[in-house]
Design an enzyme around this catalytic site. Structure first.
Site, mmCIF file in Angstrom:
data_model
loop_
_atom_site.group_PDB
_atom_site.id
_atom_site.type_symbol
_atom_site.label_atom_id
_atom_site.label_comp_id
_atom_site.label_asym_id
_atom_site.label_seq_id
_atom_site.Cartn_x
_atom_site.Cartn_y
_atom_site.Cartn_z
ATOM 1 N N ASP A 201 0.822 -1.219 0.000
ATOM 2 C CA ASP A 201 0.000 0.000 0.000
ATOM 3 C C ASP A 201 0.844 1.252 0.000
ATOM 4 O OD1 ASP A 201 -1.779 -2.231 1.194
ATOM 5 O OD2 ASP A 201 -3.123 -0.648 0.484
ATOM 6 N N LYS B 120 -1.130 -5.213 3.970
ATOM 7 C CA LYS B 120 -2.188 -5.739 4.831
ATOM 8 C C LYS B 120 -1.626 -6.323 6.122
ATOM 9 C CE LYS B 120 -5.646 -5.499 4.480
ATOM 10 N NZ LYS B 120 -6.391 -4.434 5.231
HETATM 11 O O1 MRU Z 1 -7.565 -3.240 3.027
HETATM 12 P P1 MRU Z 1 -7.292 -3.642 1.604
HETATM 13 O O2 MRU Z 1 -8.003 -4.877 1.206
HETATM 14 O O3 MRU Z 1 -7.491 -2.490 0.655
HETATM 15 O O4 MRU Z 1 -5.733 -3.972 1.601
HETATM 16 C C1 MRU Z 1 -5.139 -4.316 0.382
HETATM 17 C C2 MRU Z 1 -3.736 -4.751 0.467
HETATM 18 O O5 MRU Z 1 -3.129 -4.732 1.516
HETATM 19 C C3 MRU Z 1 -3.075 -5.112 -0.839
HETATM 20 O O6 MRU Z 1 -2.078 -6.059 -0.619
HETATM 21 C C4 MRU Z 1 -2.452 -3.873 -1.476
HETATM 22 O O7 MRU Z 1 -3.368 -2.821 -1.531
HETATM 23 C C5 MRU Z 1 -1.916 -4.146 -2.832
HETATM 24 S S1 MRU Z 1 -3.183 -4.416 -4.056
HETATM 25 C C6 MRU Z 1 -2.356 -4.608 -5.533
#
Ligand code: MRU
Length: 355
Positions: free
Chosen positions: A243, A254
Site C-alpha cells: 500500500d 495488509k
Molecule cells: O484493506 P485492503 O483490502 O485495501 O488492503 C489491500 C492490500 O493490503 C493489498 O495487498 C495492497 O493494496 C496491494 S493491491 C495490488
C-alpha cells in the site's frame, strides 16, 4: 482463464454518469456490480471495501473526482477549482494508508491546474481522459510487474501470498498475482498458498476465488499456518502487494504481512514485494511515517460469524496494515525493474530516472 482477467472491478459508465464497481465486500458468494452516482457513495464504497486494493482505490477516486465535477460547467474557473479542491480533500480522507489514493488525486488536481486557462468544460473533458489514463496505465504496469516477477521464479514453485493483490485490486492482472497469471499462461505449474488474511479475509474471499477461476493450483491456509508450510518445504518464494513503500524500502501492506516476512527470513525463503511506481512514496522517509488505518472492532469480534465471537464490550485493536522492515525484503519488483537492497539507494535511482 480469460474469464477472470476479463472481469473489470472498477469502470466508468459515462453515459449514465456512474462508477460501476464489482462489490468486493460481497465476494465470493455474490458477484454483484453496483452503480455509484454521487461522491458520497464512492467515498462510502472505498471505506467499506466494496472497492479495495491500492491501485483500484486510486482508479475509483480518480473517476469519483471526474463524476463530481462533470455537470459543473456553469461554474467560474475560481469556483470550479475551489469545488474540485473540496472533492479531492473529501476523497483523500476515505482511507489513510494506500498512497495510490493520494497519487491519483494529485494527478487529477495537476490536470486541473495545468489546464486552468482552458474553458471549464474542456477541463472536465481532460479530467475524464486523465482518469481513463490512470486506469489504462495500471493494466500495463501490472503486466510489467508480472514479467519482472516471473524472471525470478521457475516452474513448479510453491508460492505464498497474503491478502489480495490480484486482478480485483487493480485494472487487470494484479501485482503479486500477475506472475501467477502469466505463469499459468506459460505452463509454469505454480502451487499457490493463500493466507486467509484475518480479519477481513481478502485471501479466502478474493485471492482463492480469483486464482481458482484461472485454473491455478491454489490452497487456502489460515494466517497462522504460514510457518508450517514454510517448514515443510512447500514454499519457494513469498509474493505480496503493498500500500505504500517508504523512501528507505519499509513497506506497508495488509496486517500480517510483516509476520510472514519474518517467517520467510527465518526459513531462508525470498520475500518479494510487488510495487507499482505509484505505490512508492519518497516523501515518506521510513515506515514509521506511514499512517496505519485503524478500523472498527466489529471486524474482529463479529463480522462473518452468526453470533459475536467475543464479549460485547471487549477492548480490541484493529490495525488494517503493518510495516515490513526493509531488511526483511529480498527485492521490490516494480513495473520499471527489480530493486535490491540497499533500497534507499535503489529507490532513489529509480525515481530519479522516472521523472
Ligand atoms: O484493506 P485492503 O483490502 O485495501 O488492503 C489491500 C492490500 O493490503 C493489498 O495487498 C495492497 O493494496 C496491494 S493491491 C495490488
Amino acid at each position: 482463464m480469460s474469464d477472470i482477467l476479463d472481469i473489470v472491478s472498477v469502470r466508468l459508465d459515462d453515459e449514465n454518469d456512474a462508477l460501476i464497481l464489482l462489490d468486493q465486500s460481497r465476494l465470493p458468494n455474490e458477484v454483484i456490480y453496483h452503480q455509484y452516482k454521487t461522491v458520497e457513495q464512492i467515498f462510502d464504497a472505498i471505506v467499506t471495501l466494496q472497492v479495495r486494493g491500492a491501485p483500484a482505490i486510486g482508479i475509483a477516486a480518480a473517476y469519483g473526482c471526474y463524476l463530481a465535477v462533470k455537470s459543473k460547467t456553469e461554474l467560474t474557473h475560481e469556483q470550479f477549482l475551489s469545488f474540485f479542491a473540496k472533492i479531492k480533500d473529501y476523497l483523500a480522507s476515505s482511507r489513510p494508508t494506500a498512497v495510490n489514493l493520494f497519487w491519483a488525486l494529485n494527478r487529477m488536481e495537476r490536470c486541473c491546474v495545468e489546464n486552468k486557462h482552458k474553458k471549464v468544460s474542456e477541463i472536465i473533458a481532460l479530467l475524464k481522459t486523465e482518469a481513463d489514463r490512470i486506469r489504462q496505465e495500471d493494466e500495463a504496469v501490472c503486466y510489467a510487474i508480472g514479467e519482472h516477477a516471473l524472471s525470478l521464479l521457475s516452474g513448479n514453485m510453491g508460492l505464498l501470498t497474503h491478502c489480495n493483490a490480484g486482478t480485483l485490486a487493480t485494472a487487470k492482472y494484479g501485482t503479486a498475482l500477475a506472475p501467477m497469471y502469466l505463469g499459468q499462461q506459460r505452463g509454469y505449474g505454480f502451487r499457490v498458498f493463500a493466507d486467509e488474511t484475518r480479519p477481513l479475509l481478502q485471501g479466502a474471499r478474493l485471492t482463492v476465488w480469483e486464482l481458482a477461476q484461472a485454473g491455478i493450483d491454489v490452497t487456502l491456509i489460515c494466517d497462522n499456518m504460514a510457518s508450517i508450510v514454510m517448514k515443510q518445504g512447500l514454499i519457494d518464494a513469498v509474493l505480496v502487494g503493498c500500500d505504500r513503500v517508504a523512501a528507505n524500502g519499509d513497506t506497508a501492506n495488509k496486517i500480517g504481512t510483516s509476520g510472514v516476512a519474518i517467517l520467510a527470513k527465518h526459513y531462508g525463503i525470498p520475500f518479494y514485494v510487488c510495487a507499482p511506481l505509484s505505490t512508492i512514496d519518497i516523501q515518506t522517509p521510513t515506515g514509521k511515517d506511514i499512517e496505519i488505518e485503524l478500523r472498527k472492532a466489529e471486524e474482529i469480534t463479529s463480522a462473518w460469524y452468526q453470533k459475536p465471537m467475543a464479549p460485547a464490550d471487549v477492548k480490541s485493536y484493529n490495525p488494517a496494515f503493518d510495516v515490513t522492515d526493509a531488511q526483511l525484503i529480498t527485492a521490490i519488483i516494480t513495473d520499471k525493474g527489480i530493486l535490491y537492497p540497499p533500497f534507499d539507494i535503489s529507490i532513489q535511482e529509480l525515481m530519479k530516472g522516472s521523472n
